[in-house]
Design an enzyme around this catalytic site. Structure first.
Site: not given
Length: 755
Positions: A610, A698, A730
């Site tokens: 991320s 995601d 995610h």
């Protein structure tokens, strides 16, 4: 330098199998006090744990019970009662206030082509006394079992259960739907129970009510043709099946299920509980106009505390309606509600306020303000995602919470009358502490370190003013993982990298080192910045870093400026400076560690997910000579292309330093600024081989971000590999994806660092 012999894949998989078997502790519940024949007190402690089962490729849950003998001031004896047993298909469970009953929401696989069903069960101490097929009743959609909206709350009288479910959506019809002839049918033909055998009555009002606050919502609803493919908004990452939540009530004695009316249509209700005297329901309502934004890990969404009066259906606002609130908790005496509060929009995670609403005076007060700067010896601020489900002491004056304090996590008691705070773990081992529950001043907590998996701790909360004397007892030990040492170091950015408004900020890093290695050989270094960016690595158990350390890597976990636990000023310093301040903090930390520690500077790699992947991609582009391999999981690569596809478009503008308005489109200068702060800008300078891991589902950082980077690297001849994980979002937290991700990550690092 003689390269270390590369461990075979079989050895790596065996190491991962060993470490992944350490269970995580998720839930604890204390039973009622019982008295022995000699006058002593004891109670049971029910705990739930989760563990990866690689053979079944799933996370399993199991329970274990303990006995705690105490005298009200200290724990006399504690120990396990029996062995572990797996929990099958339980989605939610909650014991009643007296501890005599237990409610369970259970999923049951459908037979043959039938869809999965949900049952709501009630158990007493000897047997199951109720089992209600919610799916067959078809009064609402699936019950929410998440921790964002979901709840399973007993009324104080223990006669009703409150829960959240998806609103029933009428079945849409095609324009070309064939109409069946309206012939008479018997009950046997339809498969429905005969009227005289029907087990449930829908729409029964609450005892003593005037009626009208509950509705059956089970009647057939006519839907115009052409609604078959209408888009229904949802709440984003991990909440894609959540659209329109409704509050539902099971009348246990009357065998009826009803849906609560009176909730304004512009609100999505959740986190509900019964008001004192069961006169109504208190809930958090999230605004979903003009459209829904992602809610997971976003404590900045406009929301407020509400009360629905069951006698008339009146909905009353209890908190300010221009803020973001969550995690309300009612005191044992039913007089006060504490909850957490943030600003709306801005950073998704912030230093929160602790607020308190007095049920009888209707007065709201601030118990704890946001803390600008962390100072040792003082309360660091509140950075927790939620208060413990049971957080009140027996005196209905003090509450317990855990919060990040720089790079560790500690437990504090807060006096809601005075706002004073006391650490209950200041004199305990350094690591990560979490409160699981407190009941009758018996306190249950979880503790772990980077080298020690979670263990179970219990204590008795001392009287007010003596909390620092808390004595923790280990109820379930976890032996440390051998071969890992760790420590926390603090760094100060150089003057030229100080923030002009928030000067003097420092930051931390946790360095994990393998204790053993080939004689005379320096270990390679894996650098791991966290995601968020407003998150934090606390000194607790983490599977990937521990496994990499056991493989032979030193692991550097960097809490750059902007991380939680360092004060609100640190959080506020990062928006508008992503791609520079956070990147420079990580690079400074790496250079300092390489200077001061016996590490191999020629074998340094990056691993991040991320925003951590965002930083990793920045670093291999801005400092290509430092890093020789890179692994990224669902990385943010191009903020400008992400803003139109993510469930959190506000993140893209906020972290770039731009204002977010739902009705405004970025202008050309703002698009340019988002691109300017993105790692794709530096792709021409990347030389390190890159492994990408992407979750197909995601919603937060859509996989097209990683694909964009993959194609850019391939076009420039950079060694690149992409792993695509269907059915994963995610977090890439599916057991199979997590295990495969570790294996590919470790083999990639070993190969390209020439280990």
């Amino acid at each position: 330098r003689v390269p270390q012999v590369q461990p075979r894949a079989e050895e790596l998989s065996e190491l991962y199998r060993e470490l992944s078997q350490h269970p995580g502790l998720s839930t604890a519940c204390l039973g009622p006090d019982l008295t022995t024949q000699y006058g002593g007190k004891y109670c049971s402690l029910y705990t739930e744990w989760s563990q990866r089962d690689l053979a079944r490729a799933e996370n399993i849950k199991f329970c274990r019970q303990y006995l705690i003998f105490h005298d009200g001031a200290s724990i006399v004896y504690s120990g396990p009662a029996g062995t572990c047993s797996e929990i099958k298909d339980e989605l939610l469970s909650r014991e009643s206030p007296s501890g005599m009953l237990k409610a369970v929401l259970r999923k049951v696989p459908g037979k043959e082509k039938e869809k999965e069903k949900q049952f709501l069960e009630v158990w007493d101490q000897n047997r199951k006394v109720k089992s209600i097929d919610l799916t067959a009743l078809d009064k609402h959609g699936s019950v929410y079992d998440d921790d964002q909206f979901g709840c399973l709350a007993w009324s104080h009288s223990e006669t009703h259960l409150l829960y959240v479910a998806e609103k029933k959506r009428p079945k849409a019809e095609s324009f070309f739907q064939s109409k069946a002839p309206e012939l008479g049918t018997s009950d046997e033909d339809t498969g429905h129970p005969k009227k005289e055998d029907a087990p449930i009555k829908v729409g029964s009002p609450h005892p003593g009510s005037a009626g009208g606050w509950l509705c059956g919502c089970g009647a057939d609803q006519t839907v115009p043709q052409g609604e078959q493919f209408v888009y229904h908004e949802d709440w984003g990452e991990t909440l894609s099946t959540r659209s329109v939540p409704v509050l539902c009530v099971l009348d246990i004695e009357g065998n009826s299920i009803s849906v609560l009316e009176g909730i304004p249509e512009h609100l999505s209700p959740g986190q509900a509980f019964w008001s004192p005297e069961d006169t109504g329901v208190v809930f958090v309502g999230w605004w979903h106009d003009p459209f829904r934004l992602g809610l997971r890990h976003c404590t900045n969404r406009r929301s407020a505390l509400f009360y629905v009066d069951l006698t008339g259906g009146r909905c009353e606002l209890l908190s300010e309606d221009t803020r973001a609130v969550w995690s309300p908790r009612l005191s044992p005496d039913g007089c006060r509600i504490v909850y957490l509060e943030n600003n709306v929009l801005g950073p998704h995670q912030q230093c929160s306020q602790l607020r308190m609403y007095d049920w009888y005076t209707k007065h709201t007060s601030t118990v704890l303000e946001a803390v600008p700067r962390q100072v040792w010896g003082a309360f660091p601020g509140i950075y927790c995602g939620a208060l413990p489900g049971m957080c009140w002491a027996a005196d209905s004056r003090r509450i317990l919470l855990d919060t990040a304090q720089r790079s560790q996590q500690d437990v504090f008691v807060v006096d809601t009358a005075t706002g004073t705070t006391t650490s209950l773990t200041a004199d305990s081992p350094q690591g990560s502490w979490s409160v699981l529950t407190i009941d009758r001043d018996l306190l249950v907590a979880r503790f772990s370190t980077p080298s020690c998996p979670p263990m179970l701790k219990v204590a008795v909360l001392p009287a007010a003013g003596h909390e620092a004397q808390t004595q923790w007892i280990c109820l379930q030990d976890a032996p440390p993982v051998p071969g890992i040492s760790w420590g926390i170091r603090t760094l100060q950015p150089p003057p030229e990298q100080e923030h002009p408004q928030y000067g003097g900020l420092d930051f931390d890093a946790i360095l994990m080192r393998p204790n053993e290695g080939p004689a005379g050989q320096k270990p390679p270094l894996v650098v791991m910045p966290h995601g968020g960016p407003h998150s934090v690595f606390t000194a607790g158990w983490m599977l990937y870093p521990a496994a990499l350390c056991r493989v032979g890597f030193a692991v550097l976990l960097v809490n750059y400026r902007g991380s939680l636990g360092f004060g609100q000023d640190s959080v506020a310093s990062l928006p508008g400076n992503v791609g520079t301040q956070d990147v420079h903090d990580v690079q400074l930390c790496v250079e300092r560690v390489l200077q001061e520690e016996m590490l191999d500077a020629s074998r340094v790699a990056l691993v991040g997910g991320s925003h951590g992947g965002f930083l990793a991609c920045h670093l291999i582009g801005q400092f290509p000579d430092t890093y020789h391999a890179c692994v990224v999981r669902n990385p943010v690569v191009n903020i400008a292309s992400m803003v139109a596809t993510t469930d959190i478009p506000d993140w893209c503008l906020t972290e770039t330093g731009l204002p977010y308005k739902p009705d405004a489109l970025p202008d050309p200068a703002q698009w340019t600024e988002m691109l300017h702060k993105s790692p794709i800008r530096y792709v021409d300078r990347v030389r390190a081989p890159v492994l990408l891991m992407l979750g197909e589902d995601d919603r937060r950082v859509p996989p097209k971000q990683g694909l964009e980077y993959y194609r850019a690297l391939k076009a420039r001849g950079v060694p690149t590999r992409l792993l695509w994980y269907p059915g994963n979002n995610h977090a890439l937290a599916g057991v199979e994806a997590e295990a495969d991700g570790f294996m590919n990550m470790a083999l990639w690092l070993l190969k390209h660092l020439q280990c």
